[in-house]
Design a protein around this motif. Structure first.
Motif, short mmCIF file in Angstrom:
data_model
loop_
_atom_site.label_atom_id
_atom_site.label_comp_id
_atom_site.label_asym_id
_atom_site.label_seq_id
_atom_site.Cartn_x
_atom_site.Cartn_y
_atom_site.Cartn_z
N PHE A 94 0.84 -1.20 0.00
CA PHE A 94 0.00 0.00 0.00
C PHE A 94 0.88 1.25 0.00
O PHE A 94 0.65 2.20 -0.77
CB PHE A 94 -0.90 -0.04 1.23
N TYR A 149 -4.36 5.53 -3.91
CA TYR A 149 -4.98 4.93 -2.73
C TYR A 149 -6.21 4.12 -3.14
O TYR A 149 -6.35 2.95 -2.80
CB TYR A 149 -5.37 6.06 -1.76
N ARG A 150 -7.10 4.78 -3.86
CA ARG A 150 -8.34 4.12 -4.27
C ARG A 150 -8.06 2.94 -5.19
O ARG A 150 -8.68 1.88 -5.06
CB ARG A 150 -9.24 5.13 -4.97
N ALA A 158 -6.98 -0.07 -3.14
CA ALA A 158 -8.08 -0.65 -2.37
C ALA A 158 -9.02 -1.46 -3.24
O ALA A 158 -9.45 -2.56 -2.87
CB ALA A 158 -8.85 0.45 -1.64
N PRO A 178 -9.19 -5.71 -2.50
CA PRO A 178 -10.20 -5.43 -1.48
C PRO A 178 -10.06 -6.27 -0.22
O PRO A 178 -10.31 -5.78 0.89
CB PRO A 178 -11.53 -5.72 -2.19
N TYR A 229 -7.29 -4.84 1.86
CA TYR A 229 -7.73 -3.57 2.44
C TYR A 229 -8.64 -3.82 3.64
O TYR A 229 -8.51 -3.16 4.67
CB TYR A 229 -8.45 -2.76 1.37
N ARG A 230 -9.54 -4.78 3.52
CA ARG A 230 -10.43 -5.11 4.63
C ARG A 230 -9.64 -5.54 5.85
O ARG A 230 -9.93 -5.11 6.98
CB ARG A 230 -11.39 -6.23 4.21
N HIS A 246 -11.17 7.25 2.52
CA HIS A 246 -11.52 5.95 3.08
C HIS A 246 -13.03 5.73 3.02
O HIS A 246 -13.49 4.63 2.67
CB HIS A 246 -11.03 5.89 4.53
N VAL A 257 -14.14 4.98 -0.58
CA VAL A 257 -13.66 3.65 -0.96
C VAL A 257 -14.51 2.56 -0.31
O VAL A 257 -14.88 1.57 -0.97
CB VAL A 257 -12.18 3.49 -0.58
N LEU A 284 -16.55 -0.51 -1.95
CA LEU A 284 -16.25 -1.91 -1.64
C LEU A 284 -17.50 -2.68 -1.19
O LEU A 284 -17.62 -3.87 -1.46
CB LEU A 284 -15.18 -2.00 -0.55
#
Length: 218
Positions: free
Chosen positions: A63, A87-88, A91, A95, A98-99, A155, A158, A162
């Motif tokens: 990241f 960033y996006r 993510a 995913p 990111y989670r 965030h 995003v 998601l």
């Protein structure tokens, strides 16, 4: 150079994470991916929590590398827009990582860690915000607090993408996130035409980097 047994376990866990989600991260499954016994997890990490933290740290390293792809130019606001895009993009491309990174699906006994590598990624955002404030284009609020506001904004959008509340297409970027960021900068004293010019520079830089660039919002 062949990866060490420890690195192989981290890589195997990351593959399982990407393919089946955080719920699949079990010592038995990860060890089996490397042809080792469950004992290897305890030998190299002291247990499953240690391995999960290592997987999360590795995800934060990637990241951080994505955020570091943003250039450092004489227009730090454009650099920030590029960083937000990176960033996006990370993510949405990863995913499950990111989670797990942000504790959205971590096992109950493991909370999202505040590790040095996680802190380093946030420091990248703070650094570009410091450069924006130094130009005098926005109000000189505390740069850490300002970075937290901007991070929360990115965030939040995003997460909406998601979970499927907002479609994962250019709409979220060009009609929600970019205009909202410009509005925030304008509210802090920046001229709207100047903020929009920075966004155009960011889009040009993204195009030159070879990644798919968003359209200028209308």
């Amino acid at each position: 150079m062949n990866p060490s047994p420890r690195d192989r376990l981290i890589e195997a866990g990351t593959r399982l994470l990407d393919s089946a989600g955080p719920e699949a991260l079990q010592a038995r499954k990860i060890a089996a991916e490397t042809g080792a016994s469950t004992m290897a997890v305890y030998t190299h990490f002291g247990g499953m929590n240690g391995l999960l933290e290592a997987i999360i740290s590795a995800a934060f390293e990637r990241f951080g590398a994505a955020l570091a792809s943003a250039p450092s130019t004489d227009d730090p606001m454009a650099d920030f827009f590029f960083m937000g895009y990176a960033y996006r993009r990370f993510a949405l491309a990863s995913p499950q990582r990111y989670r797990l990174m942000f504790g959205l699906a971590a096992p109950q006994k493991l909370q999202a860690p505040s590790t040095p590598v996680a802190a380093a990624t946030f420091a990248q955002l703070v650094a570009v915000v410091e450069r924006i404030v130094a130009t005098g284009r926005v109000r000189a609020d505390d740069t850490v607090v300002l970075a937290e506001r901007l991070w929360s904004m990115i965030h939040g959008v995003v997460l909406l993408e998601l979970v499927g509340a907002v479609a994962q297409d250019s709409h979220a970027l060009t009609q929600i996130l970019a205009p909202m960021t410009i509005d925030m900068f304008v509210g802090m004293g920046e001229r709207r035409d100047s903020a929009e010019a920075s966004l155009r520079r960011a889009i040009e830089a993204i195009q030159q980097s070879g990644t798919e660039a968003p359209r200028q919002p209308h």
